[in-house]
Design an enzyme around this catalytic site. Structure first.
Site, PDB file in Angstrom:
ATOM      1  N   ALA A 122       9.245  11.937  13.565  1.00 27.67           N
ATOM      2  CA  ALA A 122       8.714  10.645  14.014  1.00 27.67           C
ATOM      3  C   ALA A 122       9.638   9.498  13.618  1.00 27.67           C
ATOM      4  O   ALA A 122       9.883   8.576  14.407  1.00 27.67           O
ATOM      5  CB  ALA A 122       7.325  10.430  13.433  1.00 27.67           C
ATOM      6  N   SER A 136       4.385   3.783  19.502  1.00 32.25           N
ATOM      7  CA  SER A 136       3.655   4.452  18.415  1.00 32.25           C
ATOM      8  C   SER A 136       2.746   5.545  18.974  1.00 32.25           C
ATOM      9  O   SER A 136       2.667   6.644  18.420  1.00 32.25           O
ATOM     10  CB  SER A 136       2.794   3.450  17.639  1.00 32.25           C
ATOM     11  N   GLY A 184      -3.452  12.719  10.435  1.00 32.30           N
ATOM     12  CA  GLY A 184      -4.112  12.152   9.254  1.00 32.30           C
ATOM     13  C   GLY A 184      -3.448  12.575   7.962  1.00 32.30           C
ATOM     14  O   GLY A 184      -3.702  13.689   7.479  1.00 32.30           O
ATOM     15  N   ARG A 241      19.267 -22.350  29.444  1.00 32.41           N
ATOM     16  CA  ARG A 241      18.672 -23.536  28.816  1.00 32.41           C
ATOM     17  C   ARG A 241      19.741 -24.623  28.582  1.00 32.41           C
ATOM     18  O   ARG A 241      20.739 -24.364  27.911  1.00 32.41           O
ATOM     19  CB  ARG A 241      18.032 -23.131  27.479  1.00 32.41           C
ATOM     20  N   GLU A 244       5.237   5.126   8.195  1.00 36.47           N
ATOM     21  CA  GLU A 244       6.175   6.251   8.175  1.00 36.47           C
ATOM     22  C   GLU A 244       7.211   6.088   7.060  1.00 36.47           C
ATOM     23  O   GLU A 244       8.402   6.343   7.254  1.00 36.47           O
ATOM     24  CB  GLU A 244       6.891   6.371   9.519  1.00 36.47           C
ATOM     25  N   GLY A 245       6.743   5.632   5.909  1.00 41.21           N
ATOM     26  CA  GLY A 245       7.630   5.368   4.782  1.00 41.21           C
ATOM     27  C   GLY A 245       8.037   3.917   4.804  1.00 41.21           C
ATOM     28  O   GLY A 245       8.622   3.447   5.786  1.00 41.21           O
ATOM     29  N   THR A 287      -2.257   9.617   5.489  1.00 42.74           N
ATOM     30  CA  THR A 287      -2.516   8.507   4.572  1.00 42.74           C
ATOM     31  C   THR A 287      -4.002   8.413   4.218  1.00 42.74           C
ATOM     32  O   THR A 287      -4.872   8.583   5.079  1.00 42.74           O
ATOM     33  CB  THR A 287      -2.071   7.184   5.235  1.00 42.74           C
ATOM     34  N   LEU A 342       7.179  13.882   9.747  1.00 43.44           N
ATOM     35  CA  LEU A 342       7.596  12.481   9.604  1.00 43.44           C
ATOM     36  C   LEU A 342       9.088  12.329   9.898  1.00 43.44           C
ATOM     37  O   LEU A 342       9.509  11.316  10.446  1.00 43.44           O
ATOM     38  CB  LEU A 342       7.256  11.958   8.208  1.00 43.44           C
TER      39      LEU A 342
HETATM   40  C1  LIG Z   1      -0.382   0.119  12.008  1.00 42.60           C
HETATM   41  C2  LIG Z   1      -0.269   1.300  11.124  1.00 42.60           C
HETATM   42  C3  LIG Z   1      -0.379   2.582  11.659  1.00 42.60           C
HETATM   43  C4  LIG Z   1      -0.312   3.712  10.828  1.00 42.60           C
HETATM   44  N1  LIG Z   1      -0.470   4.969  11.358  1.00 42.60           N
HETATM   45  C5  LIG Z   1      -0.566   6.052  10.525  1.00 42.60           C
HETATM   46  C6  LIG Z   1      -0.888   7.342  11.031  1.00 42.60           C
HETATM   47  O1  LIG Z   1      -1.001   7.532  12.243  1.00 42.60           O
HETATM   48  N2  LIG Z   1      -1.071   8.374  10.165  1.00 42.60           N
HETATM   49  C7  LIG Z   1      -0.937   8.205   8.809  1.00 42.60           C
HETATM   50  O2  LIG Z   1      -1.112   9.183   8.068  1.00 42.60           O
HETATM   51  N3  LIG Z   1      -0.619   6.984   8.290  1.00 42.60           N
HETATM   52  C8  LIG Z   1      -0.435   5.910   9.105  1.00 42.60           C
HETATM   53  N4  LIG Z   1      -0.132   4.661   8.596  1.00 42.60           N
HETATM   54  C9  LIG Z   1      -0.054   4.507   7.146  1.00 42.60           C
HETATM   55  C10 LIG Z   1       1.346   4.167   6.634  1.00 42.60           C
HETATM   56  O3  LIG Z   1       2.184   5.296   6.724  1.00 42.60           O
HETATM   57  C11 LIG Z   1       1.195   3.616   5.219  1.00 42.60           C
HETATM   58  O4  LIG Z   1       0.673   2.302   5.357  1.00 42.60           O
HETATM   59  C12 LIG Z   1       2.511   3.596   4.458  1.00 42.60           C
HETATM   60  O5  LIG Z   1       2.914   4.900   4.136  1.00 42.60           O
HETATM   61  C13 LIG Z   1       2.422   2.768   3.166  1.00 42.60           C
HETATM   62  O6  LIG Z   1       1.290   3.134   2.434  1.00 42.60           O
HETATM   63  P1  LIG Z   1       0.320   1.970   1.878  1.00 42.60           P
HETATM   64  O7  LIG Z   1      -0.020   1.071   3.013  1.00 42.60           O
HETATM   65  O8  LIG Z   1      -0.792   2.654   1.157  1.00 42.60           O
HETATM   66  O9  LIG Z   1       1.204   1.150   0.870  1.00 42.60           O
HETATM   67  P2  LIG Z   1       1.506   1.509  -0.704  1.00 42.60           P
HETATM   68  O10 LIG Z   1       1.988   2.929  -0.816  1.00 42.60           O
HETATM   69  O11 LIG Z   1       0.315   1.095  -1.476  1.00 42.60           O
HETATM   70  O12 LIG Z   1       2.715   0.549  -0.969  1.00 42.60           O
HETATM   71  C14 LIG Z   1       2.549  -0.848  -1.286  1.00 42.60           C
HETATM   72  C15 LIG Z   1       3.903  -1.400  -1.717  1.00 42.60           C
HETATM   73  O13 LIG Z   1       4.363  -0.708  -2.886  1.00 42.60           O
HETATM   74  C16 LIG Z   1       5.657  -0.185  -2.673  1.00 42.60           C
HETATM   75  N5  LIG Z   1       5.798   1.069  -3.423  1.00 42.60           N
HETATM   76  C17 LIG Z   1       4.959   2.143  -3.434  1.00 42.60           C
HETATM   77  N6  LIG Z   1       5.449   3.111  -4.211  1.00 42.60           N
HETATM   78  C18 LIG Z   1       6.651   2.660  -4.673  1.00 42.60           C
HETATM   79  C19 LIG Z   1       7.668   3.205  -5.535  1.00 42.60           C
HETATM   80  N7  LIG Z   1       7.583   4.437  -6.052  1.00 42.60           N
HETATM   81  N8  LIG Z   1       8.737   2.436  -5.813  1.00 42.60           N
HETATM   82  C20 LIG Z   1       8.868   1.194  -5.288  1.00 42.60           C
HETATM   83  N9  LIG Z   1       7.956   0.626  -4.488  1.00 42.60           N
HETATM   84  C21 LIG Z   1       6.859   1.356  -4.184  1.00 42.60           C
HETATM   85  C22 LIG Z   1       5.765   0.030  -1.172  1.00 42.60           C
HETATM   86  O14 LIG Z   1       7.128   0.039  -0.752  1.00 42.60           O
HETATM   87  C23 LIG Z   1       4.996  -1.174  -0.653  1.00 42.60           C
HETATM   88  O15 LIG Z   1       5.848  -2.295  -0.620  1.00 42.60           O
HETATM   89  C24 LIG Z   1      -0.122   3.529   9.432  1.00 42.60           C
HETATM   90  C25 LIG Z   1       0.018   2.236   8.907  1.00 42.60           C
HETATM   91  C26 LIG Z   1      -0.029   1.137   9.737  1.00 42.60           C
HETATM   92  C27 LIG Z   1       0.117  -0.224   9.137  1.00 42.60           C
END
Ligand SMILES: Cc1cc2nc3c(=O)[nH]c(=O)nc-3n(C[C@H](O)[C@H](O)[C@H](O)COP(=O)(O)OP(=O)(O)OC[C@H]3O[C@@H](n4cnc5c(N)ncnc54)[C@H](O)[C@@H]3O)c2cc1C
Length: 396
Positions: free
Chosen positions: A250, A98, A137, A276, A371-372, A139, A247
């Site tokens: 990545a 990562s 940045g 084993r 990343e989605g 999210t 993205l």
């Molecule tokens: C360890 C870690 C590192 C990260 N690093 C970065 C980073 O460096 N930079 C950055 O910008 N972000 C980063 N992220 C953020 C990451 O990309 C987001 O967590 C991710 O995009 C999901 O967003 P959310 O957590 O807000 O979930 P939400 O968008 O709130 O989603 C929650 C649930 O709802 C579902 N959902 C949402 N919309 C829909 C739809 N239209 N239809 C069906 N289902 C849906 C999703 O699939 C999920 O199951 C990181 C996250 C983690 C956990």
């Protein structure tokens, strides 16, 4: 101390498709990982600290911006080499990969593609060696899957802009020297800004309590009236397509990386099944263990071919966002399943840090979300084949 005995499974002779350069890159990354990372990764994971002392080594093996041209300090490798390096890193730990992915695809890539010549000269060579570390940045607390709704914004003020808002879940943020921040201007258009550590009103608190990706550092980005020179805005592209193109790069690396985690789990499970003994025979002689191993290598082989072909398409500049989504989604899913099955093959030992399956499994729970998310990638494939977006009610 346990020894890292990893060798990559190659059931369909993929090595014959690799160039000599690909193999050299792989051997260098693997040797470095075995020597420098494998002995310390469990400790980092347990303590939930990113092993910062590895940053120069990551630079030396070309893990920071592998495809960045030599004129900007990068190694100038192809996309398959980029994938191979991510695979070697993640077969050890997703958190390590990562850090390299973020630096390469989410920081160096936008500076290279959309930055001014001055941005490229100032940042890329130092990011390539690890002298500087960056973060990305996009999210926000209320906008994850729907980044276009972001509220972080900037207003013009003479030669500067004033930036306000907050980003969450940002990998590497607590120690990053520069952040590529996506924010809206007064007309609501998204731009990329280079926000540098030390700018007044800019802070990067670390997030704690992660039970996944513990060897990676994750934090927030807080902008409280941060004055950013207009010259720090990436001039080459604006709109949501700009961060989404980063993205793509990545996620392509993640597809290779997650497959590496799967290959590591399979490699250990196969070895354990031969060593084993239960009921006086190696457990690998039982049909149910063979079923697990046969299904694992089948899925790994399919994913290897998918990923290699994606690398060729990416080298030719032809890989689509939807093709990348399919590979990211597939490879993370098979890796999670393989980690679970490999853990079962190890019985009770599989839950200890003696083996890496539990760590991979926990890490992959982040990889399947960031990343989605898994479901969003499914919707991207659905949209690609039907032509109908199903992300939000008003889009259908
Ligand atoms: C360890 C870690 C590192 C990260 N690093 C970065 C980073 O460096 N930079 C950055 O910008 N972000 C980063 N992220 C953020 C990451 O990309 C987001 O967590 C991710 O995009 C999901 O967003 P959310 O957590 O807000 O979930 P939400 O968008 O709130 O989603 C929650 C649930 O709802 C579902 N959902 C949402 N919309 C829909 C739809 N239209 N239809 C069906 N289902 C849906 C999703 O699939 C999920 O199951 C990181 C996250 C983690 C956990």
């Amino acid at each position: 101390m346990k020894t890292d005995q990893y060798t990559h499974p190659d059931y369909y002779g993929l090595d014959e498709l690799y160039s000599d350069e690909h193999k050299l890159v792989r051997d260098a990354a693997r040797a470095w990982v075995k020597k420098e990372v494998s002995p310390i990764i469990d400790d980092s994971y347990e303590k939930a600290v990113f092993p910062k002392h590895l940053i120069p080594g990551l630079g030396e093996i070309g893990a920071f911006g592998p495809y960045i041209p030599e004129e900007y300090g990068g190694p100038g490798l192809d996309q398959i080499s980029y994938g191979i390096i991510m695979q070697e890193l993640e077969r050890c730990d997703s958190g390590l990969r990562s850090t390299a992915s973020v630096q390469s695809s989410l920081v160096m890539y936008p500076i290279w593609k959309y930055g001014s010549e001055e941005h490229k000269q100032k940042f890329l060579p130092k990011l390539a060696t690890g002298e500087m570390v960056g973060c990305f940045g996009l999210t926000e607390p209320d906008f994850g899957s729907n980044p276009g709704g972001m509220i972080t914004n900037f207003k013009e003020d003479g030669d500067d802009v004033i930036l306000n808002g907050a980003k969450m879940w940002i990998s590497n943020s607590p120690f990053a020297d520069v952040a590529v921040v996506w924010a809206k201007n007064e007309e609501g258009r998204i731009h990329g800004l280079l926000v540098e550590r030390g700018m007044e009103g800019f802070s990067t608190p670390e997030m704690h309590g992660k039970l996944s990706l513990r060897a990676s550092s994750t934090g927030e980005l807080i902008f409280d009236n941060v004055r950013v020179p207009k010259s720090n805005i990436l001039p080459g592209r604006s709109g949501l397509g700009a961060p989404l193109s980063c993205l793509d790069s990545a996620r392509y690396g993640i597809a290779w990386g997650a497959l590496g985690a799967a290959m590591d789990c399979y490699d250990q499970a196969l070895r354990y099944s031969q060593e084993r003994i239960q009921f006086d025979v190696p457990i690998g002689s039982f049909q149910l263990i063979q079923k697990k191993l046969a299904e694992m290598i089948t899925e790994i082989t399919k994913a290897q071919l998918l990923t290699f072909r994606l690398g060729q398409l990416r080298n030719e500049g032809k890989a689509t966002t939807a093709q990348i989504s399919m590979a990211k989604r597939n490879n993370v899913e098979i890796a999670l399943n393989i980690a679970r099955e490999a853990r079962q093959i190890h019985g009770g030992m599989g839950i200890t840090s003696e083996y890496s399956m539990m760590r991979h499994m926990a890490n992959l729970e982040s990889v399947i979300t960031y990343e989605g998310t898994h479901d969003i990638h499914l919707l991207i494939t659905g949209m690609d084949v039907t032509g109908i977006p199903a992300f939000a009610r008003d889009m259908t």
